[in-house]
Write a protein that holds these residues in place. Structure first.
Motif, PDB file in Angstrom:
ATOM      1  N   ALA A 413      -4.283  10.069   7.190  1.00  0.00           N
ATOM      2  CA  ALA A 413      -4.572   9.321   5.820  1.00  0.00           C
ATOM      3  C   ALA A 413      -4.357  10.340   4.457  1.00  0.00           C
ATOM      4  O   ALA A 413      -3.744  10.032   3.690  1.00  0.00           O
ATOM      5  CB  ALA A 413      -5.815   8.931   5.661  1.00  0.00           C
ATOM      6  N   THR A 424       3.563   5.106   1.406  1.00  0.00           N
ATOM      7  CA  THR A 424       2.221   5.202   1.164  1.00  0.00           C
ATOM      8  C   THR A 424       1.248   3.963   1.320  1.00  0.00           C
ATOM      9  O   THR A 424       0.468   3.861   1.728  1.00  0.00           O
ATOM     10  CB  THR A 424       2.214   5.760  -0.202  1.00  0.00           C
ATOM     11  OG1 THR A 424       2.598   4.861  -1.233  1.00  0.00           O
ATOM     12  CG2 THR A 424       2.566   7.249  -0.462  1.00  0.00           C
ATOM     13  N   GLU A 425       2.039   2.778   1.159  1.00  0.00           N
ATOM     14  CA  GLU A 425       1.384   1.450   0.960  1.00  0.00           C
ATOM     15  C   GLU A 425       1.220   1.383   2.496  1.00  0.00           C
ATOM     16  O   GLU A 425      -0.155   0.613   2.946  1.00  0.00           O
ATOM     17  CB  GLU A 425       2.311   0.325   0.673  1.00  0.00           C
ATOM     18  CG  GLU A 425       2.463   0.406  -0.875  1.00  0.00           C
ATOM     19  CD  GLU A 425       3.071  -0.778  -1.112  1.00  0.00           C
ATOM     20  OE1 GLU A 425       2.471  -1.758  -1.780  1.00  0.00           O
ATOM     21  OE2 GLU A 425       4.434  -0.797  -1.274  1.00  0.00           O
ATOM     22  N   ASP A 428      -1.799   3.579   3.934  1.00  0.00           N
ATOM     23  CA  ASP A 428      -2.950   3.371   3.366  1.00  0.00           C
ATOM     24  C   ASP A 428      -3.563   2.248   4.071  1.00  0.00           C
ATOM     25  O   ASP A 428      -4.980   2.092   4.467  1.00  0.00           O
ATOM     26  CB  ASP A 428      -2.929   3.099   1.681  1.00  0.00           C
ATOM     27  CG  ASP A 428      -4.365   2.450   1.228  1.00  0.00           C
ATOM     28  OD1 ASP A 428      -5.059   3.274   1.205  1.00  0.00           O
ATOM     29  OD2 ASP A 428      -4.495   1.327   1.004  1.00  0.00           O
ATOM     30  N   ARG A 432      -6.860   2.277   6.817  1.00  0.00           N
ATOM     31  CA  ARG A 432      -8.033   1.599   6.389  1.00  0.00           C
ATOM     32  C   ARG A 432      -8.436   0.828   7.696  1.00  0.00           C
ATOM     33  O   ARG A 432      -9.746   0.834   7.807  1.00  0.00           O
ATOM     34  CB  ARG A 432      -7.854   0.985   5.328  1.00  0.00           C
ATOM     35  CG  ARG A 432      -7.697   1.749   3.919  1.00  0.00           C
ATOM     36  CD  ARG A 432      -7.550   0.720   2.792  1.00  0.00           C
ATOM     37  NE  ARG A 432      -7.374   1.510   1.578  1.00  0.00           N
ATOM     38  CZ  ARG A 432      -8.405   1.545   0.532  1.00  0.00           C
ATOM     39  NH1 ARG A 432      -9.650   1.122   1.025  1.00  0.00           N
ATOM     40  NH2 ARG A 432      -8.367   2.496  -0.398  1.00  0.00           N
TER      41      ARG A 432
END
Length: 457
Positions: A413, A424-425, A428, A432
């Motif tokens: 992360a 990055t998307e 992320d 998560r």
């Protein structure tokens, strides 16, 4: 068959039904059976599919930390497209037509950032495109180990997953005798998978009661991942028809070996006439390109471990002496290191990534293998780490792998390397989901805790 041939075949087919599916973030196939007319309409307009598939875990429990979708968005439909080139028929379901799908395109046919961020197959397609733009043809294959039990989904629940009956008893790897007990099942695996366009290179027993290993024939990288993803579900479906339940858990029993999902990989010229990993003028026949590729994989590995070890259970396999690596190492034909070089002939020279377990999402494990290898080529990394000789578990010169999902997830992360590789998307979204997995684990009280503490403490 070209695309029009496939469409004509569907139109002329006696069956009005078509099945399609895609993998979610955990590698679980999600899909539907649709009418032939809906299939034909969707070739132009695409389909809407409830985006909850990106907002819940493998047990259909919604994430409490999702951004891609959730209660805050109302779980709308997302655009899914069938990949016509993936057409095959289900031989165990009256040859029903089947297609793989992904979320690479919006309903207007344009690239869709939502899909690219969340969809594993879309991620791999993007990395495969980068590979082609660099002038390489990526040839990959995945192999799997898994355990088989003479159980049903109902009996698993009734027994609380305890005292399960293995398909065959005892530790008998590479046995010719044991498969003869279940010859119909064995032949169905080999033959039906071939009819499903997931041909096997080999199938044999591994060490452990009721455990098998299969190597899938190599192919272009996206098609290889397609076959690996379909293999796991196909094996389970074929097993059901023989009164057998198959599990691809990385480590179902602490006393028995774990189950691997090793990734075999090589880069070729675009014409596929030359293996670019092979150079007889270099030590160990390893070309400079191959060394850069491996250097990238070793450098990136601590930053992207959850792509190869995505579950709590994955890390029960990655322990010393369990036929799975624990160190950031490479070797020539040594099964104790993270990367194993196989280099006897040009046609078969390749790198075997041994961190990946059988519980991986094939699209993510293969995407991570390819992206990190290309990273090494782009940055012209040198393979400064000397080859391990003997026991790779003892070779900690370049560090060790993360020891649990929480440690690995936090590293990914916060890693600019991971963001460079996957965007990055995606990072992320994926981390998560892994954080959610870890927090679900922390809430549980295990049998081990009860036995150890209930009376004595």
């Amino acid at each position: 068959m070209n695309h029009q041939d496939i469409i004509d075949f569907i139109i002329q087919s006696d069956s009005p039904k078509i099945k399609y599916a895609f993998t979610d973030i955990d590698g679980v196939l999600r899909g539907k059976i649709i009418h032939r007319q809906k299939f034909l309409d969707g070739l132009t307009d695409g389909f809407g599919f409830c985006d909850v598939v990106w907002g819940w875990d493998s047990t259909d429990t919604p994430y409490d930390n999702g951004r891609t979708t959730g209660w805050h968005s109302g779980y709308p439909d997302a655009p899914v497209r069938l990949d016509i080139s993936t057409f095959r028929q289900l031989p165990w379901e009256d040859n029903m037509p089947f297609f793989l799908a992904d979320f690479s395109l919006g309903l207007d046919g344009q690239p869709n950032a939502y899909g690219l961020a969340a969809c594993p197959r879309s991620l791999l397609k993007r990395i495969a495109s980068q590979c082609q733009q660099m002038g390489f043809h990526a040839e990959f294959a995945q192999e799997f180990e898994w355990f088989n039990f003479r159980e049903t989904p109902q009996s698993l629940q009734q027994k609380n997953f305890q005292q399960l009956e293995p398909l065959t008893p005892g530790m008998f790897g590479y046995s010719i005798l044991r498969p003869s007990l279940e010859s119909t099942f064995n032949h169905d695996l080999f033959d039906l998978l071939a009819q499903f366009d997931v041909p096997l290179e080999g199938l044999h027993t591994e060490t452990g009661p009721g455990v098998y290993e299969a190597a899938i024939m190599h192919d272009e990288v996206v098609r290889a991942a397609d076959k690996a993803a379909l293999f796991k579900t196909a094996v389970k479906e074929i097993a059901y028809r023989h009164g057998v339940v198959a599990t691809f858990m990385a480590k179902w029993n602490a006393e028995l070996p774990g189950c691997s999902g090793h990734v075999h990989q090589s880069l070729w010229n675009p014409e596929q006439t030359k293996n670019l990993f092979y150079d007889p003028a270099k030590p160990n026949n390893m070309s400079e390109l191959m060394c850069q590729f491996m250097a990238g994989q070793l450098y990136c590995l601590p930053h992207i471990t959850p792509m190869f070890a995505p579950t709590i259970n994955s890390y029960k396999r990655l322990v010393e002496g369990a036929w799975a690596p624990t160190t950031i190492t490479w070797s020539v034909d040594n099964r104790t290191t993270a990367l194993r070089v196989l280099n006897h002939r040009e046609a078969y020279t390749r790198v075997e990534h041994r961190v990946s377990g059988s519980d991986t999402n094939p699209y993510l494990a293969i995407a991570a293998s390819l992206a990190s290898g290309l990273y090494g080529i782009r940055h012209k990394l040198t393979l400064d780490i000397p080859a391990s000789v003997g026991n790779g578990y003892a070779d900690k010169r370049n560090g060790i792998l993360p020891t649990n999902l929480d440690e690995a997830t936090k590293a990914m992360a916060n890693s600019p390397i991971a963001a460079e590789l996957f965007g990055t998307e995606f990072v992320d979204h994926f981390t998560r989901t892994r954080d959610w997995e870890w927090r679900q684990y922390l809430r549980q009280v295990s049998d081990w805790e009860l036995k150890r503490y209930f009376e004595i403490i």
